[in-house]
Each structure stands twice: as structure tokens, then as C-alpha cells.
Design an enzyme around this catalytic site. Structure first.
Site, short mmCIF file in Angstrom:
data_model
loop_
_atom_site.label_atom_id
_atom_site.label_comp_id
_atom_site.label_asym_id
_atom_site.label_seq_id
_atom_site.Cartn_x
_atom_site.Cartn_y
_atom_site.Cartn_z
N ASP A 63 54.40 -51.09 -21.80
CA ASP A 63 54.21 -49.58 -20.80
C ASP A 63 53.63 -48.35 -21.36
OD1 ASP A 63 54.19 -47.89 -18.58
OD2 ASP A 63 56.39 -48.15 -18.01
N TYR A 158 40.81 -39.86 -11.45
CA TYR A 158 39.49 -40.28 -12.76
C TYR A 158 39.16 -39.53 -13.09
CZ TYR A 158 38.17 -44.50 -14.26
OH TYR A 158 38.08 -45.69 -14.73
N THR A 195 35.02 -55.59 -12.84
CA THR A 195 36.51 -55.76 -12.91
C THR A 195 37.20 -55.93 -11.70
OG1 THR A 195 36.91 -53.28 -13.91
CG2 THR A 195 35.90 -54.49 -15.15
#
Length: 259
Positions: A63, A158, A195
Site C-alpha cells: 500500500d 486528479y 489502460t
């Protein structure tokens, strides 16, 4: 063949997408590749596939938002392999939301993975790499985005996270150069690459095929990227071919930001 021969490379978010392509390419070019992710089944299968093809790879669960895991991971890699030459901070997520629709929890989650983890990975890499005796030095490659260069209305969090990666990478590059550590730090800025993450954005529109076609129209070259388009850029920055390249941003975007 052999552009990163003998190097030890850590790639986060390495189980699929850009991480998978980069891992496969670096292994083909001679690196020992350590893939980390939280997608354990995909990561283990990829490492096994690389090994079957004659490369050297392993998968470790990580993580990237947990500080202690970084120290443990890098210390283990150095203890087992003697050094760490390349770190690709690739792990990332996207939140399809404009500023009004973005929650604070969503904002923090995106920035924790896309921005804070890049800081943690870069700091951990520097700690290990500054001990290396390789005259060619170490390379840290931080995956940003065209969203770190231009605004996109439905990607508020983002945008912020990838813009942070761009300028943070420059700050880190200046520090290690001025400290004489012989480490390079650069950012890579892909445009929409086909992707699983970008396919998820397509699914949100309700018509993935139409979204793919629209991406083609948005790029002067006429198509969205494929993961290997980006992997070759990362390979260059990771290799000894780029020993005079630091603090730079490599844009791989099919002409998206040229307009």
C-alpha cells in the site's frame, strides 16, 4: 537488449496497465524487476509470466500510502539485492468528478495515492540510492499526466495530484543534484492511454467504444496511447542514456497538449 542490464528496478502499481508494460520492458532489457501493488493475483501472475519469458521479476504487496511500508520494502530490497537503481512511482487512481462534485474524502484519497505516495517513494529511493557506488547513478521516474500540465474539467482532484507530481519532481531533482547524490528525478506525462483506469472513464460515459473513438479524435496522431508507448519513455529515463536528464518532464501524449 540490455538497456538496463543488471539494474534493480522497483515499479509501484506494477500489476497492470502502465506498470505491467514497464515491468515487462525493463525485464526484457535486463533489469531485475520488483513489482508492487495491492492487486495481488494480477501481480503474482505478471511476475510469473515475466520469469517464464526469461526475465527476473518478483511481486510484493504494498500500500503506497503507508509510510512504514516504504521503509520496510526498500530496506528489504537493498538487503537482498545490494542496491536499488531505479524507482518508478507509477501507482495511481482517477476520480471522475468536477470540483463541485468532488468530496473531501475523494480528494484526499486521490491525492494520497497519486501525490503523497510519490513523495514517500521518492524520499525512500533517495535514502537507498545515495549509498550506491554506480558512477551512472540512480533514476527516479514519477508518473504524472497531461493532467499535470493542463486542466481537465471532470478531473479536479486528479489534476491537482498530477500537477503536484510535476513540481515536486523538479524540487527533488534540484535537491539531489545540489547534494551531489548522483540521482536523477524526472516526471512522465502520458495523455489518455488505453489502460484499465482509462477504460473505467469510458465505462462511466455509458459507451466505451464511443469513448475510445472520441479519444482518437482528441489526439492529433489519431488514437489513444497504449501502455508500451509510455513504457519506452520510462525506460529511457531509467537507463544510462539519460544521465544528463533531470528535473525534466517527458510528455508522451500523441500531440494532445500541442494544440
Amino acid at each position: 537488449m540490455g538497456r538496463v542490464d543488471g539494474k534493480i528496478a522497483l515499479i509501484t502499481g506494477g500489476a497492470r496497465g502502465l506498470g505491467e508494460a514497464t515491468g515487462r520492458l525493463m525485464a526484457k532489457e535486463g533489469a531485475t524487476v520488483i513489482l508492487t501493488d495491492i492487486l495481488d493475483d494480477d501481480g503474482k501472475a505478471l511476475a510469473a509470466s515475466i520469469e517464464e519469458e526469461g526475465g527476473k521479476a518478483e511481486y510484493i504487496h504494498q500500500d503506497v500510502t503507508i509510510e512504514d511500508e516504504w521503509d520496510t520494502l526498500v530496506d528489504d530490497i537493498v538487503a537482498r539485492h545490494g542496491r536499488l537503481d531505479i524507482v518508478v512511482n507509477n501507482a495511481g487512481i482517477v476520480l471522475d468528478a468536477n470540483v463541485e462534485d468532488t468530496t473531501l474524502d475523494g480528494w484526499r484519497h486521490v491525492n494520497a495515492i497519486n501525490s503523497e505516495a510519490v513523495f514517500l517513494g521518492t524520499r525512500a529511493a533517495i535514502k537507498a540510492m545515495k549509498q550506491n557506488d554506480d558512477p551512472k547513478g540512480g533514476s527516479i521516474v514519477n508518473i504524472s499526466s497531461v493532467a499535470g500540465l493542463v486542466g481537465i474539467d471532470n478531473l479536479a482532484a486528479y489534476n491537482a495530484s498530477k500537477g503536484a507530481v510535476r513540481l515536486f519532481s523538479k524540487s527533488a531533482a534540484l535537491h539531489v543534484a545540489q547534494a551531489g547524490y548522483n540521482i536523477r528525478v524526472n516526471s512522465v506525462h502520458p495523455s489518455y492511454t488505453w489502460t484499465p483506469m482509462v477504460q473505467h472513464l469510458g465505462d462511466n460515459t455509458g459507451d466505451r467504444d464511443a469513448f475510445y473513438d472520441a479519444l482518437g479524435e482528441a489526439h492529433p496522431i489519431g488514437r489513444p496511447g497504449v501502455p508500451m508507448d509510455i513504457a519506452y519513455g520510462v525506460l529511457y529515463l531509467a537507463s544510462d542514456e539519460s544521465t544528463w536528464v533531470t528535473g525534466s518532464e517527458l510528455v508522451i501524449d500523441g500531440g494532445f497538449t500541442a494544440r
